[in-house]
Design a protein around this motif. Structure first.
Motif, short mmCIF file in Angstrom:
data_model
loop_
_atom_site.label_atom_id
_atom_site.label_comp_id
_atom_site.label_asym_id
_atom_site.label_seq_id
_atom_site.Cartn_x
_atom_site.Cartn_y
_atom_site.Cartn_z
N THR A 1 0.32 -1.24 0.19
CA THR A 1 -0.06 -0.17 -0.05
C THR A 1 1.27 1.41 -0.01
O THR A 1 1.43 1.53 0.64
N TYR A 2 0.34 2.27 -0.53
CA TYR A 2 1.26 3.24 -0.67
C TYR A 2 0.46 4.54 -0.83
O TYR A 2 -0.41 4.69 -1.45
N ILE A 3 0.64 5.78 0.68
CA ILE A 3 -0.49 6.85 0.55
C ILE A 3 0.81 7.77 0.18
O ILE A 3 1.68 7.68 0.18
N PHE A 4 -0.13 8.40 -1.30
CA PHE A 4 0.67 10.38 -1.24
C PHE A 4 0.05 11.15 -1.18
O PHE A 4 -1.31 11.47 -0.96
N HIS A 5 0.23 11.44 0.30
CA HIS A 5 -0.48 13.35 -0.15
C HIS A 5 0.07 14.63 -1.05
O HIS A 5 1.70 14.57 -0.76
N LEU A 6 -0.62 14.56 -1.59
CA LEU A 6 -0.58 15.89 -2.58
C LEU A 6 -0.16 17.20 -2.00
O LEU A 6 -0.75 17.76 -1.50
N GLN A 7 0.24 17.85 -3.59
CA GLN A 7 0.46 19.25 -3.04
C GLN A 7 -0.74 19.97 -2.57
O GLN A 7 -1.40 19.55 -4.49
N LYS A 8 -0.80 21.36 -2.38
CA LYS A 8 -1.79 22.00 -2.26
C LYS A 8 -1.96 23.01 -2.95
O LYS A 8 -1.00 23.35 -3.71
N GLY A 9 -3.06 22.81 -3.84
CA GLY A 9 -2.74 24.64 -4.81
C GLY A 9 -2.12 24.43 -6.39
O GLY A 9 -1.85 25.75 -6.97
N VAL A 10 -2.17 23.21 -7.03
CA VAL A 10 -1.00 22.86 -8.08
C VAL A 10 -2.53 22.72 -8.79
O VAL A 10 -3.77 21.88 -8.70
N THR A 11 -2.68 24.10 -10.26
CA THR A 11 -3.78 23.32 -11.29
C THR A 11 -2.78 23.19 -12.24
O THR A 11 -1.39 23.26 -12.71
N PHE A 12 -3.50 22.61 -12.96
CA PHE A 12 -2.69 22.14 -14.85
C PHE A 12 -3.09 23.94 -15.28
O PHE A 12 -3.62 24.13 -15.17
N HIS A 13 -2.03 23.66 -16.99
CA HIS A 13 -1.66 25.25 -17.40
C HIS A 13 -3.39 25.45 -17.96
O HIS A 13 -3.63 26.92 -17.75
N ASP A 14 -4.40 24.67 -17.83
CA ASP A 14 -5.62 25.52 -18.25
C ASP A 14 -7.05 25.55 -17.18
O ASP A 14 -7.83 25.96 -17.25
N GLY A 15 -6.09 25.89 -15.83
CA GLY A 15 -6.31 26.49 -14.64
C GLY A 15 -7.25 25.59 -14.07
O GLY A 15 -7.86 25.70 -12.81
N THR A 16 -7.26 23.97 -14.40
CA THR A 16 -8.61 22.96 -13.62
C THR A 16 -7.68 22.74 -11.99
O THR A 16 -5.46 23.01 -12.20
N ASP A 17 -7.91 22.25 -11.02
CA ASP A 17 -6.77 21.65 -10.15
C ASP A 17 -6.24 20.48 -10.34
O ASP A 17 -7.29 19.54 -11.15
N PRO B 1 3.35 11.00 -15.90
CA PRO B 1 3.32 12.31 -16.50
C PRO B 1 1.24 12.89 -15.66
O PRO B 1 0.68 12.28 -16.13
N MET B 2 1.53 14.12 -15.00
CA MET B 2 -0.19 13.62 -14.38
C MET B 2 -0.71 15.53 -15.55
O MET B 2 0.11 16.24 -16.18
N ALA B 3 -1.61 14.38 -16.39
CA ALA B 3 -2.86 15.28 -17.20
C ALA B 3 -3.23 16.16 -16.95
O ALA B 3 -3.77 15.09 -16.44
N SER B 4 -3.86 16.97 -18.21
CA SER B 4 -5.22 17.44 -17.33
C SER B 4 -6.49 17.13 -17.69
O SER B 4 -6.71 16.13 -19.19
N PRO B 5 -7.50 16.49 -17.37
CA PRO B 5 -8.46 15.35 -17.59
C PRO B 5 -9.61 16.05 -18.13
O PRO B 5 -9.77 15.50 -19.82
N LYS B 6 -9.55 17.11 -17.81
CA LYS B 6 -10.67 18.42 -18.16
C LYS B 6 -10.10 18.46 -20.23
O LYS B 6 -10.90 18.78 -21.18
N ALA B 7 -8.93 18.57 -19.85
CA ALA B 7 -7.91 19.34 -21.36
C ALA B 7 -8.67 17.56 -22.50
O ALA B 7 -8.83 17.69 -23.81
N PHE B 8 -8.52 16.42 -21.80
CA PHE B 8 -8.85 15.40 -22.54
C PHE B 8 -10.11 15.67 -23.07
O PHE B 8 -10.49 15.36 -24.00
N GLU B 9 -11.29 15.51 -21.85
CA GLU B 9 -12.38 15.76 -22.31
C GLU B 9 -12.97 16.53 -23.23
O GLU B 9 -13.37 16.75 -24.24
N LEU B 10 -11.96 17.98 -23.30
CA LEU B 10 -11.99 18.87 -24.56
C LEU B 10 -11.41 18.49 -25.78
O LEU B 10 -12.21 18.69 -27.23
N TYR B 11 -10.22 18.01 -25.94
CA TYR B 11 -9.60 17.77 -27.55
C TYR B 11 -10.00 16.33 -27.78
O TYR B 11 -9.43 16.04 -28.16
#
Length: 194
Positions: free
Chosen positions: A48-64, A127-137
């Motif tokens: 089991t791996y638990i990752f505590h993520l950075q807060k306040g990070v946004t994708f280039h499209d402005g989504t969280d 590599p973390m990509a924006s799900p919103k960008a994938f939905e859009l394009y």
């Protein structure tokens, strides 16, 4: 990591657009250190791996960027329909769960002590990509790469050049140092050598 392996030149560009949960310090140390995850825990002898993520990070499209986005990225790579060339490195993952907005749990099928090294090293892990960008394009998503990295795509003229511009909202304060990166395609090896 969609489809076949992209080659080292593409990876060089992608490493400026995307971040992974973890990264590695340069040689000779090669120590695993936080990136989009500010810390992590390894439990159950590596099952089991638990990752505590950075807060306040946004994708280039402005989504969280949050645990839900991270989960989407893992599941995309694990989806056999995507035919991700890095999928074999992560097939030992049993489930990826959102604990809360900034906590991600990855459960392995059996104890596996190297997941953090895989996420930090080989072609930038996942590599973390924006799900919103994938939905859009949709299927054209590859022409609109949208990550959390220090640079975002400004212009792409296939076969000629790629221009990346500084991400003004990059979560690592003081970075990047340069305003623009330009990659020029030189098809003639003699010209490239000169």
């Amino acid at each position: 990591h969609q489809g076949p392996a992209p080659g080292s030149h593409t990876a060089w560009i992608a490493n400026n657009i995307f971040n992974s949960l973890l990264t590695m310090t340069p040689p000779p140390e090669l120590k695993v250190v936080p990136e989009l995850a500010e810390s992590w825990e390894v439990l159950d002898a590596g099952q089991t791996y638990i990752f505590h993520l950075q807060k306040g990070v946004t994708f280039h499209d402005g989504t969280d960027f949050d645990a839900q986005a991270a989960k989407w990225n893992f599941e995309r790579i694990l989806d056999p329909e995507v035919n991700s060339w890095v999928r074999p490195y992560y097939e030992d993952i049993e489930t990826v769960e959102v604990v809360d907005r900034h906590t991600l749990l990855v459960r392995m099928k059996e104890p596996f002590g190297a997941l953090h090294r895989e996420l930090a090293g080989y072609f930038q892990g996942v590599p973390m990509a924006s799900p919103k960008a994938f939905e859009l394009y949709g299927q054209q998503w590859g022409r609109h790469p949208t990550g959390t990295g220090p640079y975002k795509l400004k212009a792409w003229v296939p076969g000629e050049r790629i221009i990346l511009e500084k991400n003004p909202h990059y979560f690592k304060k003081g970075l990047p140092y340069l305003d623009t990166l330009e990659f020029v395609v030189m098809r003639d090896p003699r010209t490239a050598s000169a």
